[in-house]
Design an enzyme around this catalytic site. Structure first.
Site, PDB file in Angstrom:
ATOM      1  N   GLU A   1     -37.671   7.528  -1.822  1.00  0.00           N
ATOM      2  CA  GLU A   1     -39.014   6.941  -1.701  1.00  0.00           C
ATOM      3  C   GLU A   1     -39.952   8.103  -1.441  1.00  0.00           C
ATOM      4  O   GLU A   1     -39.955   8.660  -0.354  1.00  0.00           O
ATOM      5  CB  GLU A   1     -39.086   5.970  -0.524  1.00  0.00           C
ATOM      6  CG  GLU A   1     -38.092   4.829  -0.559  1.00  0.00           C
ATOM      7  CD  GLU A   1     -38.422   3.776  -1.590  1.00  0.00           C
ATOM      8  OE1 GLU A   1     -39.537   3.789  -2.145  1.00  0.00           O
ATOM      9  OE2 GLU A   1     -37.546   2.947  -1.864  1.00  0.00           O
TER      10      GLU A   1
ATOM     11  N   LYS B   1     -31.403  10.914  10.296  1.00  0.00           N
ATOM     12  CA  LYS B   1     -32.173  12.027  10.854  1.00  0.00           C
ATOM     13  C   LYS B   1     -33.657  11.682  10.832  1.00  0.00           C
ATOM     14  O   LYS B   1     -34.266  11.581   9.774  1.00  0.00           O
ATOM     15  CB  LYS B   1     -31.963  13.322  10.069  1.00  0.00           C
ATOM     16  CG  LYS B   1     -32.501  14.516  10.874  1.00  0.00           C
ATOM     17  CD  LYS B   1     -32.802  15.738  10.055  1.00  0.00           C
ATOM     18  CE  LYS B   1     -34.147  15.707   9.396  1.00  0.00           C
ATOM     19  NZ  LYS B   1     -35.291  15.701  10.315  1.00  0.00           N
TER      20      LYS B   1
ATOM     21  N   GLY C   1     -37.585  15.553  -2.066  1.00  0.00           N
ATOM     22  CA  GLY C   1     -36.813  14.569  -2.828  1.00  0.00           C
ATOM     23  C   GLY C   1     -36.194  15.186  -4.067  1.00  0.00           C
ATOM     24  O   GLY C   1     -35.031  14.938  -4.396  1.00  0.00           O
TER      25      GLY C   1
ATOM     26  N   CYS D   1     -47.598   6.656   2.202  1.00  0.00           N
ATOM     27  CA  CYS D   1     -47.183   7.043   0.849  1.00  0.00           C
ATOM     28  C   CYS D   1     -47.874   6.179  -0.202  1.00  0.00           C
ATOM     29  O   CYS D   1     -48.183   6.634  -1.285  1.00  0.00           O
ATOM     30  CB  CYS D   1     -45.678   6.960   0.707  1.00  0.00           C
ATOM     31  SG  CYS D   1     -44.985   5.410   1.249  1.00  0.00           S
TER      32      CYS D   1
ATOM     33  N   GLU E   1     -51.140  14.419  -3.647  1.00  0.00           N
ATOM     34  CA  GLU E   1     -51.131  13.543  -2.479  1.00  0.00           C
ATOM     35  C   GLU E   1     -51.694  14.334  -1.299  1.00  0.00           C
ATOM     36  O   GLU E   1     -51.130  15.352  -0.897  1.00  0.00           O
ATOM     37  CB  GLU E   1     -49.681  13.118  -2.187  1.00  0.00           C
ATOM     38  CG  GLU E   1     -49.561  12.191  -1.011  1.00  0.00           C
ATOM     39  CD  GLU E   1     -48.134  11.685  -0.792  1.00  0.00           C
ATOM     40  OE1 GLU E   1     -47.211  12.516  -0.775  1.00  0.00           O
ATOM     41  OE2 GLU E   1     -47.949  10.471  -0.635  1.00  0.00           O
TER      42      GLU E   1
ATOM     43  N   GLY F   1     -39.820  10.741   1.963  1.00  0.00           N
ATOM     44  CA  GLY F   1     -40.564  11.936   2.335  1.00  0.00           C
ATOM     45  C   GLY F   1     -41.283  12.513   1.139  1.00  0.00           C
ATOM     46  O   GLY F   1     -41.638  11.781   0.213  1.00  0.00           O
ATOM     47  N   SER F   2     -41.446  13.817   1.148  1.00  0.00           N
ATOM     48  CA  SER F   2     -42.241  14.459   0.095  1.00  0.00           C
ATOM     49  C   SER F   2     -41.475  14.506  -1.224  1.00  0.00           C
ATOM     50  O   SER F   2     -40.245  14.565  -1.245  1.00  0.00           O
ATOM     51  CB  SER F   2     -42.626  15.866   0.524  1.00  0.00           C
ATOM     52  OG  SER F   2     -41.462  16.647   0.712  1.00  0.00           O
ATOM     53  N   THR F   3     -42.216  14.510  -2.311  1.00  0.00           N
ATOM     54  CA  THR F   3     -41.603  14.599  -3.640  1.00  0.00           C
ATOM     55  C   THR F   3     -40.857  15.922  -3.786  1.00  0.00           C
ATOM     56  O   THR F   3     -39.789  15.990  -4.383  1.00  0.00           O
ATOM     57  CB  THR F   3     -42.688  14.444  -4.722  1.00  0.00           C
ATOM     58  OG1 THR F   3     -43.215  13.115  -4.631  1.00  0.00           O
ATOM     59  CG2 THR F   3     -42.135  14.645  -6.123  1.00  0.00           C
ATOM     60  N   GLU F   4     -41.412  16.965  -3.184  1.00  0.00           N
ATOM     61  CA  GLU F   4     -40.784  18.285  -3.249  1.00  0.00           C
ATOM     62  C   GLU F   4     -39.360  18.248  -2.674  1.00  0.00           C
ATOM     63  O   GLU F   4     -38.406  18.710  -3.313  1.00  0.00           O
ATOM     64  CB  GLU F   4     -41.675  19.229  -2.444  1.00  0.00           C
ATOM     65  CG  GLU F   4     -41.258  20.660  -2.414  1.00  0.00           C
ATOM     66  CD  GLU F   4     -41.947  21.396  -1.256  1.00  0.00           C
ATOM     67  OE1 GLU F   4     -42.829  20.803  -0.596  1.00  0.00           O
ATOM     68  OE2 GLU F   4     -41.572  22.550  -1.024  1.00  0.00           O
TER      69      GLU F   4
END
Ligand code: NAI
Ligand code: MG
Length: 792
Positions: A264, A190, A247, A298, A395, A242-245
Site C-alpha cells: 500500500e 515493525k 515498496g 496516502c 506526493e 509506506g513510501s513507493t520508493e
C-alpha cells in the site's frame, strides 16, 4: 476578557484533553521499551530516542531491532502459527473480539498516546483512528467465525512480516493484524520509527486479553530493521504500507523468494469538482481531503481539479475557509490540525513547496497563528499549477493542495489519470450520472462520490499503478492472508531442454500457402518477427515438424501497442465477452481432432491424452464464458447512510508466459480468465510446443474476438518475459515456467509495480478443477470501491 468581549471575538478557548494517564503509562515503563516477542518485553541492548512532534521533547527510548531480535520474533511467530491456525475459527474469533473490546475499554489512553506520539489531533485519534481500529478487529472476528464456510478451499499463508508507516500508527496496525490473525496467520510487526508507542501499548493490551504468546510480535527499529524482516528466510509474506520508493525496493528484495507481497504505497489523488457541485460541501470536502491528519494521508485529495466555470469562486471560498482553520496542540480538542510527525518531514514539505513555486505555482497560506515551538506547517494552497510541476506529480505528504482546472468531463478524467499513482479519487457533482461515469473511468482503487476519506473494515482499500497492489479490508482483503489449498505441495517442474533459434531462410515467411514457419499474431494479424529469426518445433524424437517465429523485444512492443489499442474490450458488456468466448469454444470444438493430432505430434502423447487436453480446453473456454457475467462485485453497507460498490475491473494489459507443458490447455487456462474479465493479453506460448497457439489464430480469426485482445508472440520465454516486465505500458504479468522466470518477472516488474502471478517453477495440474475459477479471476481483476453516500 469580559463575556461581552467573548461574544465579539467568538474565538475558541483552550480545551485540552488530559494527558495524565498517558504520561503515567510512559513513566511506568521508565520511558523505555523493549521489543514484544513471544509474549513478553525484551530488555533492549541498543535503542534510539522517539520525540513528541508538538513540543520537540524526547518521549521514550525504543529498542533498535537487530538481526537476532528479528530472528527471535520470527521463530516465536513460527512456533505459534501451527496451533493458532489449528484453533477452530470461532475460537480465534473470540480472541479478535476480545482485542476489539480491549481497544474500546482503553480507547482514551490509546487516543492520547497516539496524539502525543504522532502529533495528530486528539479529535481525530478519538473519533476516527481508535474506533476504526476496534471496528477492524470486530469485523475480522466475523471472518474468523465464518472461515470454514466462507473460505473452505483456502489455508493461512503462515508467518507474516508487516511493516507500517507513521501516519496512522494504530489504525495501520489494526488494518494489518486483524485480517492476518483472523485467518490463522501469526505476525511480526515493525511499527514506524517515529510512532511505535501505540503498537507497544497494543502488545500490552493483547497480553492482558490473553492472546497466546508468539501470535503477535512487535519489533521496533528503523528502516534497517524493516529490511531484516523483509529478507528473513522464514517469512511467508510481507505486507507493507509506506513510501513507493521503499515498496519498490521490497518488491526487488522479495523477488523469486516465494514470499507473497502486498504493497500500500503513495498517492497523488484527484479531488474533482464539477461546476454543478454543491460548492460549500466541496470546500468542506477539501478540508477533510488534505488538511485531515496534516495531509499526511496516502489517499489525501491533494490535486484539486476544478471545472473552469467555478474555479475562481471555489478558490475564493476555499481561501476564506482556510483562514478559519486552527493549528495547534494535538491535545486541544478544538483544533483542526496538529503537528507534522518529524522535522525531516516538515523540511521535505518546505522543499517541495519551494520547488513548486520556483516552477511557477502561486502560494497561498492563510495568516493563522502557529505554535511557537514544535513541528508545524500551515494549511497551504498552490494555484496556477501546471500538470508537469513537481507539486502536481510528487506526493508531498503534507497539508498542501494544488489546483488545476479543466473544461470537460473527459479532460477531468485525463488530468486525473495523468499520474503514476492510482490510489483514490473524490468526485463532486450533483449529477449522479456524471459522477458515476467519471468514477468508472478514473484509475483508482477507491472512489468517493461527494465525500472523501471514508474508510471501513468491510470495504477493501488499496491502489492501482504505482500506489501498490493488494487490498486491505473486506473479503478481497481476506484473500491476501489466505492461499488456495491446491497450491500447497505442488511439485517442481522438470527442466526443459533449450531450443536454439536460427536465421530464417528468405522463403520462410514469404508464401503463406506453403509456409512451414508460423508467424506471430499481433493486432488480429499474422506478423513476421522483427528479427527474422525462427526456431524449430520438434517431436519428442527430435524431428522438425515446423518452425515458428523467434519474437524479440520489438515484437513485444508491437504486441503491447496492439493490446493497448484494444482497450475498448474492457468496456464491452460481460454478456458480449461471454458470447465471444462461447464462439471460440465452439470453433475449437469443430476442429478438435486436428488440435489433438498436433498435441500428439509435438508431445508424443497418446491420442486419448491429446483428445482429453483439447476437450478440457473447450470446457475451460465454456467455463470462463459462463464466469464472464457471473464474477460480479458486491454492494457493501458500511456504517453510514450509503453504499460502497465493490466493482471487479480488469487489470489492463497483461503479459502471459505459458507453461511448457499442456500447450493448448495451459494457453487457454491462463488467457481465458483474463479475456473474460476484459483484459487485453500478450501471450508467449509453450516454448517447446508452440503450434497449439499458432494454430489457434485461425480459431480466433473466425470468432469475433476484437483485434488486439489476444496477441501471441512465440520465442524464448525468459527474454520475452523480461521485455514485458520492463515495459511501462504493461499492467500485470502471469508467468508459469522456471524459478528463474518467476524471479526475473517479480524483480523487473518493480519498475512500474506491475501485479505479478507466478508459480516459482512449481507444476500446476491443468486438468484439476482448481486450475480454473475464482482464484484465477481474482488475479484477473482489481476491485474498485465506489462510495456513494445517499443520506444524512
Ligand atoms: P518509509 O517508506 O521509509 O517508511 C515506512 C516504513 O517502512 C517504516 O516503518 C520504515 O521504518 C520502514 N522502512 C524504511 N526503509 C525500509 C526498508 N529498506 N526495508 C523495510 N522497511 C523499511 O517512509 P518515510 O521515510 O517515513 O517517509 C518518507 C516519505 O514516504 C513521506 O514523505 C511520504 O511521501 C511517503 N510515505 C507515504 C506513506 C503512505 O502511506 N503513502 C506512509 C509513509 C511515508
Ligand atoms: Mg524512509
Amino acid at each position: 476578557m469580559s463575556i461581552a468581549e467573548h461574544f465579539d471575538d467568538m474565538s475558541y478557548g483552550l480545551s485540552p484533553e488530559s494527558d495524565a494517564e498517558a504520561r503515567a503509562w510512559l513513566a511506568r515503563h521508565n520511558h523505555s521499551f523493549g521489543h514484544y516477542i513471544a509474549g513478553g518485553f525484551t530488555t533492549p541492548d541498543a535503542s534510539f530516542q522517539t520525540f513528541e512532534p508538538a513540543t520537540g521533547k524526547p518521549l521514550a527510548q525504543l529498542a533498535r531491532g537487530s538481526a537476532a531480535d528479528v530472528d527471535a520474533a520470527v521463530a516465536a511467530a513460527r512456533k505459534a502459527q501451527t496451533a493458532w491456525a489449528k484453533l477452530p475459527g470461532p475460537a480465534r474469533a473470540r480472541h479478535l473480539y476480545a482485542l476489539a473490546r480491549m481497544i474500546q475499554r482503553h480507547a482514551r489512553l490509546i487516543a492520547v498516546v497516539e496524539a502525543i506520539d504522532n502529533g495528530k489531533p486528539i479529535r481525530e485519534t478519538r473519533d476516527i483512528d481508535v474506533p476504526l481500529a476496534a471496528r477492524h478487529f470486530t469485523h475480522h472476528a466475523g471472518w474468523a467465525q465464518l472461515q470454514a464456510t466462507a473460505f473452505p478451499d483456502h489455508v493461512p499463508v503462515g508467518v507474516i512480516g508487516q511493516i507500517i508507516p507513521w501516519n496512522f500508527p494504530f489504525l495501520m496496525l489494526a488494518w494489518k493484524l486483524a485480517p492476518a490473525l483472523a485467518l490463522g496467520n501469526t505476525v511480526v510487526l515493525k511499527p514506524a520509527e517515529y510512532t511505535s508507542l501505540t503498537a507497544l501499548l497494543f502488545a500490552e493490551l493483547a497480553a492482558a486479553a490473553g492472546l497466546p504468546a508468539g501470535v503477535v510480535n512487535i519489533v521496533t527499529g528503523e528502516g534497517d530493521t524493516g529490511a531484516l524482516l523483509v529478507d528473513h528466510p522464514d517469512i511467508d509474506k510481507i505486507a507493507f504500507t509506506g513510501s513507493t520508493e521503499v515498496g519498490r525496493l521490497i518488491r526487488q528484495r522479495t523477488a523469486g523468494t516465494g514470499k507473497s507481497l502486498t504493497l500500500e504505497l503513495g498517492g497523488k489523488s484527484p479531488f474533482i469538482v464539477f461546476d454543478d457541485a454543491d460548492v460549500d460541501g466541496a470546500v468542506e470536502g477539501v478540508v477533510d481531503a488534505i488538511w485531515f491528519n496534516q495531509g499526511q494521508v496516502c489517499c489525501a485529495g491533494s490535486r484539486l481539479l476544478l471545472q473552469e466555470g467555478i474555479a475562481g469562486d471555489f478558490i475564493r471560498r476555499l481561501k476564506r475557509r482556510m483562514e478559519t482553520l486552527r493549528v495547534g496542540s494535538p491535545l486541544d480538542k478544538s483544533i483542526d490540525m496538529g503537528a507534522i510527525v518529524a522535522p525531516v518531514q516538515a523540511e521535505r514539505i518546505r522543499a517541495l513547496v519551494a520547488q513548486g513555486v520556483a516552477e511557477g505555482a502561486s502560494l497561498y497560506q492563510a495568516a493563522i497563528d502557529l505554535p511557537a515551538n514544535g513541528c508545524f506547517y500551515p494549511p497551504t494552497l498552490l494555484t496556477d499549477v501546471q500538470p508537469a510541476n513537481v507539486v502536481a506529480q510528487e506526493e508531498i505528504f503534507g497539508p498542501v493542495a494544488v489546483t488545476m482546472t479543466f473544461r470537460t468531463p473527459d479532460e477531468a478524467v485525463q488530468l486525473a489519470n495523468h499520474s503514476r499513482y492510482g490510489l483514490s479519487a473524490s468526485i463532486w457533482s450533483e449529477s449522479i450520472s456524471l459522477a458515476l461515469q467519471v468514477a468508472a473511468k478514473v484509475e483508482a482503487g477507491v472512489v468517493w462520490v461527494n465525500a472523501t476519506n471514508l474508510f471501513d473494515a468491510a470495504v477493501g482499500f488499496g491502489g492501482r499503478k504505482e500506489s501498490g497492489f493488494g487490498r486491505e479490508g473486506g473479503r478481497e482483503g481476506a484473500y491476501e492472508y489466505l492461499k488456495p489449498k491446491a497450491m500447497a505441495g505442488r511439485k517442481p517442474r522438470p527442466v526443459q531442454p533449450q531450443i536454439a533459434a536460427r536465421t530464417a531462410s528468405a522463403s520462410d515467411f514469404a508464401v503463406p500457402a506453403i509456409d512451414r514457419t508460423a508467424k506471430l499474431f499481433i493486432g488480429g494479424k499474422q506478423a513476421r518477427p522483427d528479427g527474422n529469426y525462427s526456431r524449430p518445433v520438434l517431436t519428442p524424437k527430435g524431428a522438425v515438424i515446423a518452425e515458428v517465429g523467434e519474437g524479440n523485444r520489438k515484437d513485444i512492443r508491437n504486441a503491447v501497442a496492439a493490446a493497448r489499442k484494444a482497450d475498448a474490450w474492457a468496456n464491452t458488456t460481460a454478456h458480449n465477452r461471454a458470447q465471444v468466448l462461447y464462439y471460440i469454444a465452439e470453433n475449437l470444438s469443430a476442429r478438435a481432432t486436428e488440435f489433438a493430432a498436433r498435441i500428439s505430434a509435438m508431445t508424443g502423447r497418446t491420442t486419448a491424452k491429446a483428445d482429453a487436453e483439447v476437450e478440457a480446453s473447450i470446457d475451460r473456454l465454456f467455463s470462463y464464458a459462463a464466469w464472464a457475467d457471473k464474477y460480479e462485485g458486491t454492494v457493501h453497507n458500511p456504517p453510514l447512510r450509503g453504499v460502497a460498490l465493490a466493482m471487479n475491473e480488469p487489470v489492463g494489459v497483461v503479459g502471459v508466459i505459458c507453461p511448457p507443458e499442456a500447450p493448448l490447455l495451459g494457453l487457454i487456462s491462463l488467457t481465458a480468465p483474463l479475456i473474460a474479465m476484459g483484459n487485453r493479453v500478450v501471450a508467449v506460448p509453450s516454448a517447446p510446443h508452440p503450434l497449439s497457439a499458432t494454430d489457434f489464430y485461425s480459431v480466433l480469426e473466425t470468432s469475433d474476438l476484437p483485434d488486439g485482445v489476444l496477441n501471441i508472440v512465440t520465442g524464448e520465454p525468459q527474454p520475452l518475459a523480461e521485455a514485458l516486465a520492463t515495459h511501462a505500458d504493461v499492467d500485470a504479468i502471469w508467468a508459469f515456467g522456471t524459478e528463474a522466470l518467476s524471479e526475473a518477472v517479480e524483480r523487473l516488474s518493480a519498475s512500474n509495480l506491475k501485479r505479478t502471478f507466478v508459480d516459482h517453477g512449481r507444476l500446476t495440474d491443468w486438468h484439476y478443477p482448481s486450475a480454473e475459477g475464482a482464484d484465477w479471476l481474482r488475479h484477473a481483476t482489481e476491485v474498485k470501491n465506489i462510495w456513494i453516500p445517499y443520506g444524512v
